[in-house]
Write an enzyme that holds these catalytic residues in place. Structure first.
Site: not given
Ligand code: M6R
Length: 610
Positions: A506, A487, A73, A605, A2, A483, A490, A27, A99-100
């Site tokens: 495999h 992407k 969030w 984020k 949040c 990666e 996501e 966030r 937030n938490g």
């Molecule tokens: O801020 P951080 O690098 O610790 O975040 C880790 C992951 O939450 C972050 O990389 C997440 O997987 C991203 N959304 C990837 O695009």
């Protein structure tokens, strides 16, 4: 997770808070709300985005010199109007944003209900405001009431609390979730992220876990929750407002992809000594002896940062000959890791606030290892919690899908590997010079990839309606494949898997048919021929191939349906360049499918809950 923001001063707080929420929306964007005090307590909140809250307020004339705002969030309770923050007490006097996660909220809720509190929502946060109300009855002082309440709370929180009985105060507290106080002239601000403060002040104070602050217009008093007074240092934010804006791009993600030649350069600037064939990393100087002599390095992180760690392992093992283990931070602390005092643990995090990574950091410290950071956000909790470290200097990353942080993390890991290789005598100066020159050339190589953007858009038109994607690569391009797949998942919601190319046979080969696009990352390195064979295996089963291949490769085009060209680099640093077309592919795929690129569903984020 949040985003939270608060203001106390002489201006009308509402526009200021709404602007702050807009900056913090990355966030969390499940709901948004504000609480203002001007005589009474006014609360407006709404499921959806900050724009939905703005529409709800419409032309209503709301004016108050004290206010707090939240963008959510969701953790406990679905994202609807009722569960949106702020929450308030039984008498409509106290408001809270949080937030938490309050972990013991069910126990607290029962106790509070037994003494007559009516709890309206299913959120953990509302329980906390009733607990504060209960304490307030005993001490008649909001600062003390918040402190006393927090002594009974288990879990993580960054909170702001206000009360109509003390309309000249905001109380802030943190444990596990960031709180930054911005000091102004006749005004003070507080937020979960400096992005919400920077327009108003550059002078900030970071609250630490277990600390509580009382903000008035002209003062900030800080204490521990056990009532010990503490003097906080004032730091300065160094980045600019323009760095937080979209700068003419349609989305933050696209802007951040295009910033990479600069952000990578910033990760190398003043560190990479090409003529000496080595690297200078001032942040690691205090621990250099331990680092050079260690027998084991552990890298721990989450998500994209974890993928960077997988590449980092190959870089460090190959160049410095130190064994490296990589752990998901979310698993690290629960597997009771065996650590020696001579072990070095690097925690890698863009935000520096990821709860799982923070927990891994604490576990590694508790077990006596030397814990170092590779972090983007300056002054973040992880940066401050490590013994030493390296900032990646990628600049603010707002897009939820991490892009420039990944390539800068790799640039820093590459430099650490080169430095250790040289210091441990594994690399001659000549080899060091060649590697350093190659690293130095990467920003220009990344720029060259952007010339293929039109081709990538064309490829997207071919594949935008598919349901699955496979990404295959070997060596350091296996993490690159992971990666690329992350992407795509996501932001475009297409199911995608990354696999080591040779592992395909495999199992995943069973999935290959004419409907399965397969992205191969196939640079001309030592295992190039092997990957070509893997491509043939896909081709033989009618899979459609998109290859990421070097500019001078003349074989790949006979097998692949589409070839996106990338300049050659040493294989250790290849992922920094090879990932760029994968970022663009995911971006344009999401745009073509009408997805919200910067605010993908269910994501935030910075994941500040475990
Ligand atoms: O801020 P951080 O690098 O610790 O975040 C880790 C992951 O939450 C972050 O990389 C997440 O997987 C991203 N959304 C990837 O695009």
């Amino acid at each position: 997770m949040c985003g939270i923001v608060g203001y106390i001063g002489q201006k009308n707080s509402l526009p200021l808070i709404l602007e702050g929420l807009r900056r913090l929306e990355y966030r969390g964007y499940d709901s948004a709300g504000v609480a203002l005090i001007d005589g009474g307590l006014t609360i407006r909140k709404k499921a959806g985005k900050v724009s939905d809250l703005v529409n709800l307020i419409g032309n209503e004339h709301l004016e108050a010199q004290l206010g707090i705002g939240h963008t959510r969030w969701a953790t406990h309770g679905e994202p609807n109007d009722v569960n949106a923050h702020p929450h308030w007490d039984c008498n409509n006097e106290i408001a809270i944003i949080h937030n938490g996660i309050i972990e013991n909220y069910t126990t607290l809720k029962k106790k509070l209900q037994q003494v007559g509190h009516t709890i309206r929502t299913v959120t953990d946060t509302e329980v906390l405001v009733h607990l504060i109300e209960e304490m307030y009855k005993r001490c008649n002082d909001l600062f003390t009431a918040v402190r006393l309440a927090l002594l009974e709370v288990e879990g993580a929180y960054g909170i702001l609390v206000i009360s109509t009985r003390e309309p000249d105060k905001i109380i802030a507290a943190r444990k596990g979730s960031p709180i930054i106080i911005g000091r102004g002239d006749g005004e003070n601000l507080v937020a979960s992220d400096a992005a919400a403060l920077i327009e108003h002040t550059r002078h900030v104070m970071y609250l630490e876990d277990g600390e509580v602050a009382c903000l008035t217009r002209n003062s900030v008093v800080t204490k521990t929750i056990h009532d010990e007074e503490i003097i906080k240092q004032v730091d300065e934010i160094t980045y600019d407002l323009e760095e937080l804006e979209k700068g003419g791009y349609e989305h933050f993600m696209l802007k951040e992809i295009h910033e990479q030649p600069d952000s990578i350069q910033n990760s190398l600037r003043g560190r990479l000594l090409v003529n000496d064939g080595t690297v200078k990393l001032g942040g690691l100087e205090p621990v250099m002896e331990k680092l050079v002599n260690t027998n084991r390095i552990l890298l721990t992180a989450c998500g994209t940062s974890w993928h960077a760690a997988l590449v980092g392992k190959i870089m460090i093992e190959q160049l410095a000959h130190i064994p490296v283990e990589v752990d998901y931070a979310s698993e690290f602390r629960y597997r009771n890791p065996v650590l020696q005092p001579t072990d070095i643990v690097f925690v890698i995090s863009q935000s520096g606030e990821t709860a799982d990574t923070m927990a891994a950091l604490k576990e590694a410290k508790r077990k006596g290892a030397t814990v170092l950071g590779i972090v983007n956000v300056v002054g973040s909790t992880i940066a401050r919690g490590t013994e030493a470290g390296v900032y990646i200097h990628a600049g603010p990353e707002i897009g939820v899908a991490s892009t420039k942080a990944f390539t800068s993390q790799l640039a820093v890991l590459g430099q650490i590997a080169l430095l250790l290789g040289r210091k441990r005598g594994r690399l001659s100066q000549e080899v060091g010079k060649a590697l350093a020159a190659d690293l130095a050339s990467i920003p220009d190589k990344v720029k060259k990839v952007f010339s293929h953007e039109a081709q990538i858009k064309y490829i997207v038109e071919e594949f935008k309606d598919v349901k699955n994607f496979l990404y295959l690569g070997r060596g350091s391009n296996f993490p690159t494949a992971l990666e690329g797949a992350l992407k795509l998942k996501e932001i475009s919601y297409i199911h995608a898997e990354g696999y080591p190319a040779a592992e395909m046979k495999h199992g995943p080969i069973a999935l290959i048919d004419e409907n399965m696009p397969v992205v191969f990352i196939v640079p001309k390195d030592a295992i190039y021929e092997k990957v070509l064979s893997n491509m043939q295996e896909v081709k033989a089963r009618k899979g459609r191939i998109i290859a990421i291949a070097n500019e001078d490769d003349t074989e790949v085009e006979h097998i692949a349906d589409f070839v996106i060209r990338v300049p050659r680099t040493y294989s250790y640093f290849g992922p920094i360049v090879n990932v760029i077309p994968l970022q663009l592919l995911a971006y344009y795929m999401a745009v073509a499918r009408g997805c919200n690129v910067d605010q993908p569903r269910n994501l935030a984020k910075s994941v500040t809950v475990e």
